[in-house]
Write an enzyme that holds these catalytic residues in place. Sequence first.
Site, PDB file in Angstrom:
ATOM      1  N   ASP A  73      10.262  47.652   8.269  1.00  0.00           N
ATOM      2  CA  ASP A  73       8.931  48.002   7.749  1.00  0.00           C
ATOM      3  C   ASP A  73       9.016  48.711   6.399  1.00  0.00           C
ATOM      4  OD1 ASP A  73       7.970  46.969  10.097  1.00  0.00           O
ATOM      5  OD2 ASP A  73       7.059  48.838  10.825  1.00  0.00           O
ATOM      6  N   ARG A  98      22.049  38.054  -6.199  1.00  0.00           N
ATOM      7  CA  ARG A  98      21.490  37.114  -5.228  1.00  0.00           C
ATOM      8  C   ARG A  98      20.510  37.874  -4.347  1.00  0.00           C
ATOM      9  NH1 ARG A  98      23.684  35.190   0.274  1.00  0.00           N
ATOM     10  NH2 ARG A  98      21.836  33.997   0.789  1.00  0.00           N
ATOM     11  N   ASN A 187      19.413  30.558   3.808  1.00  0.00           N
ATOM     12  CA  ASN A 187      20.583  31.379   4.089  1.00  0.00           C
ATOM     13  C   ASN A 187      21.029  31.169   5.529  1.00  0.00           C
ATOM     14  OD1 ASN A 187      22.459  33.733   3.451  1.00  0.00           O
ATOM     15  ND2 ASN A 187      21.474  34.406   5.348  1.00  0.00           N
ATOM     16  N   ASN A 330      29.153  31.837   2.805  1.00  0.00           N
ATOM     17  CA  ASN A 330      29.242  33.224   3.266  1.00  0.00           C
ATOM     18  C   ASN A 330      30.364  33.299   4.286  1.00  0.00           C
ATOM     19  OD1 ASN A 330      26.895  33.566   1.827  1.00  0.00           O
ATOM     20  ND2 ASN A 330      25.627  34.145   3.575  1.00  0.00           N
TER      21      ASN A 330
END
Length: 495
Positions: A73, A98, A187, A330
Amino acid sequence: MKLILFYCFVLGFLSRNTNGDLANKKFPENFRFGVATAAYQIEGAWNEDGKGENVWDRFLHENPFMAGYQNGDVACDSYHKYLEDVQLLKYLGVNHYRFSLSWSRILPTGYVNQVNQAGVDYYKNLISALVENGIEPFVTLVHFDLPQPLQDIGGWPNPQLADYFADYARLAFTLFGDDVKNWMTFNEPKQPCQYGHGYGYFPPGYATDGIGDYLCAHTIIKAHARAYHIYDEEFRSQQNGRISIVLDTYWYEPSSDSDEDKEAAERQRQFTFGWFANPIYHPDGNYPQVMIDRIAERSKQEGFSKSRLPEFTTDEIEYIKGTYDFLSLNTYSTYLVNWTEEYPIGNPSWDADISVTTYQDPSWIGSTSPTLDIVPWGMQKVLSWIDQTYNHPEIFISENGYADNGDLNDSQRIDFLSQYLSNVLLAIFDDGVNVTGYTVWSLIDNFEWLLGYTAKYGLYQVDFDSPNLTRTIKESGEYYNNVIVTKCPVDTCED
Ligand SMILES: *[C@@H]1O[C@H](CO)[C@@H](O)[C@H](O)[C@H]1NC(C)=O
Ligand SMILES: *[C@@H]1O[C@H](CO)[C@@H](O)[C@H](O)[C@H]1NC(C)=O
Ligand SMILES: *[C@@H]1O[C@H](CO)[C@@H](O)[C@H](O)[C@H]1NC(C)=O
Ligand SMILES: *[C@@H]1O[C@H](CO)[C@@H](O)[C@H](O)[C@H]1NC(C)=O
């Protein structure tokens, strides 16, 4: 101050490491260094200025225990502090940053019929500040945070989402493509598919293992290809950028020299990385044959009328194949793989479809992320395997990094970076792999999904107890700055 600190920790570092993992070569002159973040993990402002709700907002508001009663939040409040973040980037001297766009900040309903100008302005301002400071933006379109209204129509297993994603991608290229020259569609799509629609501990929390995960992946792969072709046909000639998809994998090492263990490790690689990579990067396209064959066979034995793995048509295989300008990886850790007996036929699952045993060696050094032991040699091996399996692509490392408890004196992160960077050099110089960039996860400590704020990956510390969310550079930040300046991951390199 910078240099004095640097030599202090380098001396300490050299005396601690005699394990042969270090390379004293320099990175090539045009090699690019950067850092990464993602919208939900840093921005906060979850419902400000017209932003819509996404699946992580909904999931952690409804199931707060899932991330230890923490959520994104507020996060690092980068929605308000982005100019400060740009200064942090500038101090590090990175070539690229990135980050991801929050789809719901730009399109609160997920659909293009309603554009939120405040969200558009936020990213325009961030991108301008980066460009003014000579930092190249690498922009991810979706980093896990699907707009909730698109989950309400079924999420990624619904093939219609490819169309809605295509609309969003076209809008992003239109709005930001004059300044953004490097795009990433998704991603780590394996995570929302497998954790969200397989095991059920990421949003939307559906435990539909061996079915929903494959449907989710099928739409995402097609959605990626749509965005690639849209860029190629409508934008490339004017904007001259590049586009790819970010895939993640561990390195999977056979636990022995036996043919069975080698076959098991390769099967695990194909089910993990090949699942998404083969259709896009392999010259033949399509899912790996071992997945097609095994899932069809097990589905039949389970009593299904056809394979649980969806099929691409011949046209789709052609349309998806080759939809990349570079391969974006990754990677963080390594697992050992043992051959095992075929799992019994029963409830379908991705793990049973593979039927191997994976584990980490108890002697390996752990980190604050319990699944991510430090195994630097896995970096060289995964790069070489990708190079050989996918026909020598350009590889851009879009994430690699180390989690600890957040100390400013983070000598273990420096060890991690120097050893992993050394193994990138070994891949480049010993194995001829075309690695062109490296990106540290992460710029700042941030919200690490189900680990909440307990796993700290930043080169900068964020004081989550201060109202200001004060950022302070760690020793690893000074170290990384020195690597970028010298192109050398240890104290001295050959010229
Ligand atoms: C993997 O196999 C090795 C022998 O090759 C054995 O020592 C080890 O206990 C096995 N590990 C697991 C987790 O099955
Ligand atoms: C690496 O990839 C880049 C971009 O495709 C290309 O320009 C370069 O020639 C490649 N280098 C090697 C050593 O293959
Ligand atoms: C950082 O920690 C290391 C190892 O714990 C120690 O040797 C070193 O003196 C510390 N450096 C600073 C600047 O506190
Ligand atoms: C809050 O952050 C700003 C910008 O980094 C800084 O100038 C200010 O001194 C900080 N205030 C406090 C109370 O830490």
